[in-house]
Design a protein around this motif. Structure first.
Motif, PDB file in Angstrom:
ATOM      1  N   SER A 118       7.175   0.045  -8.691  1.00 40.03           N
ATOM      2  CA  SER A 118       8.220  -0.492  -9.566  1.00 40.03           C
ATOM      3  C   SER A 118       9.504  -0.743  -8.789  1.00 40.03           C
ATOM      4  O   SER A 118      10.144  -1.776  -8.952  1.00 40.03           O
ATOM      5  N   LYS A 119       9.852   0.197  -7.936  1.00 39.86           N
ATOM      6  CA  LYS A 119      11.042   0.009  -7.098  1.00 39.86           C
ATOM      7  C   LYS A 119      10.812  -1.096  -6.070  1.00 39.86           C
ATOM      8  O   LYS A 119      11.664  -1.956  -5.868  1.00 39.86           O
ATOM      9  N   GLU A 120       9.657  -1.078  -5.427  1.00 36.83           N
ATOM     10  CA  GLU A 120       9.337  -2.039  -4.369  1.00 36.83           C
ATOM     11  C   GLU A 120       9.324  -3.478  -4.888  1.00 36.83           C
ATOM     12  O   GLU A 120       9.785  -4.397  -4.221  1.00 36.83           O
ATOM     13  N   PHE A 121       8.779  -3.681  -6.105  1.00 38.66           N
ATOM     14  CA  PHE A 121       8.644  -5.029  -6.669  1.00 38.66           C
ATOM     15  C   PHE A 121       9.749  -5.366  -7.659  1.00 38.66           C
ATOM     16  O   PHE A 121       9.729  -6.420  -8.281  1.00 38.66           O
ATOM     17  N   ASP A 122      10.707  -4.448  -7.831  1.00 40.18           N
ATOM     18  CA  ASP A 122      11.829  -4.645  -8.743  1.00 40.18           C
ATOM     19  C   ASP A 122      11.368  -4.969 -10.166  1.00 40.18           C
ATOM     20  O   ASP A 122      11.771  -5.955 -10.774  1.00 40.18           O
ATOM     21  N   THR A 167       0.863  -1.180   0.000  1.00 42.37           N
ATOM     22  CA  THR A 167       0.000   0.000   0.000  1.00 42.37           C
ATOM     23  C   THR A 167       0.897   1.226   0.000  1.00 42.37           C
ATOM     24  O   THR A 167       1.929   1.243   0.675  1.00 42.37           O
ATOM     25  N   TYR A 168       0.483   2.229  -0.752  1.00 40.39           N
ATOM     26  CA  TYR A 168       1.281   3.448  -0.852  1.00 40.39           C
ATOM     27  C   TYR A 168       0.356   4.651  -0.833  1.00 40.39           C
ATOM     28  O   TYR A 168      -0.701   4.635  -1.476  1.00 40.39           O
ATOM     29  N   ASP A 176       3.559   8.730  -9.290  1.00 44.69           N
ATOM     30  CA  ASP A 176       4.271   8.554  -8.019  1.00 44.69           C
ATOM     31  C   ASP A 176       4.097   7.115  -7.509  1.00 44.69           C
ATOM     32  O   ASP A 176       5.055   6.460  -7.106  1.00 44.69           O
ATOM     33  N   GLY A 177       2.860   6.615  -7.551  1.00 43.28           N
ATOM     34  CA  GLY A 177       2.575   5.247  -7.120  1.00 43.28           C
ATOM     35  C   GLY A 177       3.237   4.209  -8.006  1.00 43.28           C
ATOM     36  O   GLY A 177       3.806   3.227  -7.514  1.00 43.28           O
ATOM     37  N   LEU A 178       3.170   4.412  -9.322  1.00 41.61           N
ATOM     38  CA  LEU A 178       3.812   3.467 -10.247  1.00 41.61           C
ATOM     39  C   LEU A 178       5.315   3.387 -10.009  1.00 41.61           C
ATOM     40  O   LEU A 178       5.900   2.304 -10.011  1.00 41.61           O
ATOM     41  N   GLU A 179       5.929   4.537  -9.784  1.00 40.81           N
ATOM     42  CA  GLU A 179       7.370   4.555  -9.515  1.00 40.81           C
ATOM     43  C   GLU A 179       7.681   3.845  -8.196  1.00 40.81           C
ATOM     44  O   GLU A 179       8.646   3.093  -8.104  1.00 40.81           O
TER      45      GLU A 179
END
Length: 77
Positions: A30-34, A10-11, A24-27
C-alpha cells in the motif's frame, strides 16, 4: 488498463504468523504503490487458500482505486 502490469514488487516479511505476514505485506505494498490498504473479505481467504494468490478490485477499496486490480501472491522460498 489493458491487462498490463503497471507496477510489481516483491516483499519478504519477517513475521512467522501467516495473518501477521499478510497484513505486513499489504501495508508494505500500500505504501509502495500509494494505495490504501484494501478490505479483506472471506472470498479473499478462499482465494489465498486455493491459489496462494489474492486479487483486489475497486469494490475492495473505500477510496477511488487507480488500477483495474491489485494482486498479491505468496511465494515460498
Amino acid at each position: 488498463m489493458d491487462g498490463k502490469v503497471l507496477k510489481a514488487d516483491t516483499y519478504t516479511s519477517d513475521k512467522e504468523d501467516m495473518s501477521a505476514a499478510l497484513l505486513d505485506g499489504l501495508e508494505h505494498f500500500s505504501k509502495e504503490f500509494d494505495i490504501e490498504v484494501p478490505m479483506w473479505h472471506t472470498a479473499h481467504t478462499k482465494q489465498l487458500g486455493l491459489f496462494r494468490k489474492v486479487m483486489f478490485k475497486q469494490d475492495d477499496f473505500i477510496d477511488k482505486f487507480p488500477y483495474d486490480k491489485f494482486e498479491m501472491q505468496i511465494i515460498d522460498q
